[in-house]
Every structure is written in C-alpha cells, then in structure tokens.
Scaffold this motif. Sequence first.
Motif, mmCIF file in Angstrom:
data_model
loop_
_atom_site.group_PDB
_atom_site.id
_atom_site.type_symbol
_atom_site.label_atom_id
_atom_site.label_comp_id
_atom_site.label_asym_id
_atom_site.label_seq_id
_atom_site.Cartn_x
_atom_site.Cartn_y
_atom_site.Cartn_z
ATOM 1 N N GLU A 151 3.110 11.592 -2.439
ATOM 2 C CA GLU A 151 3.885 11.426 -1.429
ATOM 3 C C GLU A 151 4.675 10.250 -1.361
ATOM 4 O O GLU A 151 5.835 10.049 -1.038
ATOM 5 N N SER A 152 4.115 9.161 -1.968
ATOM 6 C CA SER A 152 4.600 7.874 -2.046
ATOM 7 C C SER A 152 5.747 7.948 -2.928
ATOM 8 O O SER A 152 6.554 6.771 -3.103
ATOM 9 N N PRO B 206 6.286 3.591 -0.320
ATOM 10 C CA PRO B 206 5.672 2.526 0.720
ATOM 11 C C PRO B 206 6.145 1.202 0.597
ATOM 12 O O PRO B 206 6.045 0.619 -0.396
ATOM 13 N N THR B 207 6.248 0.681 1.732
ATOM 14 C CA THR B 207 6.588 -0.810 1.894
ATOM 15 C C THR B 207 5.700 -1.696 1.233
ATOM 16 O O THR B 207 5.844 -2.829 0.724
ATOM 17 N N GLU B 208 4.406 -1.402 1.338
ATOM 18 C CA GLU B 208 3.464 -2.280 0.869
ATOM 19 C C GLU B 208 3.054 -2.059 -0.503
ATOM 20 O O GLU B 208 2.324 -2.878 -1.201
ATOM 21 N N MET B 209 3.588 -1.113 -1.119
ATOM 22 C CA MET B 209 3.400 -0.911 -2.680
ATOM 23 C C MET B 209 4.331 -0.265 -3.387
ATOM 24 O O MET B 209 4.414 0.776 -3.699
ATOM 25 N N PRO C 233 -0.055 14.491 -4.147
ATOM 26 C CA PRO C 233 -1.171 14.284 -2.792
ATOM 27 C C PRO C 233 -0.617 13.179 -1.937
ATOM 28 O O PRO C 233 0.159 12.290 -2.011
ATOM 29 N N GLY C 234 -1.380 13.083 -0.776
ATOM 30 C CA GLY C 234 -1.068 12.039 0.018
ATOM 31 C C GLY C 234 -2.480 11.233 -0.013
ATOM 32 O O GLY C 234 -3.117 11.103 -0.982
ATOM 33 N N PRO C 235 -2.670 10.286 1.130
ATOM 34 C CA PRO C 235 -4.002 9.708 1.306
ATOM 35 C C PRO C 235 -5.229 10.752 0.967
ATOM 36 O O PRO C 235 -5.351 11.660 1.704
ATOM 37 N N THR C 236 -5.924 10.183 0.072
ATOM 38 C CA THR C 236 -7.050 11.189 -0.158
ATOM 39 C C THR C 236 -8.348 10.451 -0.252
ATOM 40 O O THR C 236 -8.436 9.128 -0.834
ATOM 41 N N LEU C 237 -9.545 10.850 -0.204
ATOM 42 C CA LEU C 237 -10.736 10.109 0.000
ATOM 43 C C LEU C 237 -11.463 10.247 -1.425
ATOM 44 O O LEU C 237 -12.390 10.640 -1.618
#
Length: 264
Positions: free
Chosen positions: A142-143, A148-151, A184-188
Amino acid sequence: MLIDLTGKTAIVTGSTAGIGLAIAHGLARSGASVVVNGRTEARVHTAVEEIRAAYPDANVRGVAADLATASGCEKLVNAEPHADILVNNLGIFEAVDFFEIPDDDWQRFFNVNVLSGVRVSRAYAPGMVENGWGRIVFLSSESGINIPTEMIHYGFTKSANLSVSRGLAKRLAGTGVTVNAVLPGPTLSEGVMAMIEPAAKKQGISTEEAASQFVKAKRPSSIIQRAATTEEVANMVVYVCSQQASATTGAAMRVEGGIVDTLT
C-alpha cells in the motif's frame, strides 16, 4: 475453493522468513514443488526443514543466492532453470528521513526491491510462455500508492513494482501467463515485529497490541484497524497463483486492510 498446484514448480524469492515464508508454506500446502530462496545456506536450510516438518509429503528445496546482484540471480536460474510460478517477494524497508538517505541507499533499495524481480522474471517468463501457462506475482505494498513520508525510497520501489507488473502483464497478453501485484499493508512479519518491539516493551504490551496502535496512529484509514498476519497475505498470493485466478492479470490485489481509500 480447492486450490491444487500439484505438478507446478514455484519459486519464492526472499522466503526464509516473514511473508515469503508464509507464501512458501501456502504453496507447499497446495501441492506445488517449492523452491525457497534466501541469502545464506543456514537460513534457507532452516526454512526448508520448517516447511517439510509442516507438510511431510511436500517437495521443498532451497537455493541460497543474493538476488540483489546479477550474479545471485544467475545462480538461482542455473540451479532452478524452470518455474511455473514465480513470486517476487524479496524486499527491504527502513524508516529514514528523505534528507538522510544517501544515493547508495536509493540504489540498494532499487536493486533489492525492483531489479531482482525484473531479472528473474526476464529469466523465467519465456519458459512459461512456451508452456502456455505461468504465474508471476510481485509483492508491492500500500506504500506504493500511499507513499510514506518516513520511507520515501521504499514507497518509490513499491510503486515501481506496480508499474513493472502491469507492463509485463500487457507484454505477455494472450500467452496464458498472468502477472499481478499483491499489496500488503502493515503485516506481522519478523521485520515489522522487530520495529514494533521496543515500543511494546516500553508500554508493557504485546507486539500485536503495539502493531495495532501503530496502524491506528500511522495508517488511520485502515478499516480492519490492525496489522495483517503473514498468512492472510499469503492466502491472496496463493490464490493469484492458482488456476482459479486465470482471468486475473495486470491487477493490483490489495490485502492491506482497507488503508487505500479509493474505489479502484
């Protein structure tokens, strides 16, 4: 839906841990012969043995090769000259401010996250075309849409994955070979858990709870309001590798919990 990949050989890059390992598990469970890839013999061996322990009848083997390099890609192709399914999962990420990212890191991210998939797809796609059947999957993010501003360097490579997968799908039109991206989004995964763990320890909560807090704070448009599991992402990848997904190509398949707030 019964997904049966018996008789198919699947190569999953960067599959000794995280989402890649979960994908390798899912493909092996569906009957595919699975080739695990990682940079070191030790990690590849551990991953292969884990999959064999879970599925004793599975045909699983491994190739240790650094696919960020042309020589590493050549090593993989020489060891495994044929693939019916190629999952370009290899990828790296890190949170760094734009003004602190040197040229070398931009190049490193491009080599690992983009060029590795380009090289191996270029190597394996002709054989798939010759056989009249094949599946190529790029793990985007999704990034790649919500940069994302941080990466920013990571987001740039994930956007590139989308461009390559769509373009290659069009290039292979009518061949029986499909090319798709999974977002994917944030994934464990192990990488995300390691990033979240310090905050979890500081607050005295589980890493899953800390990951949920991260999603709510950093990805507030998430509909599921939590991080996905690696198996949830792998399920989408296994589907697009299946015969049942034969009419799906050139697509960006989301498994990011609804973070991307658009209808298409």
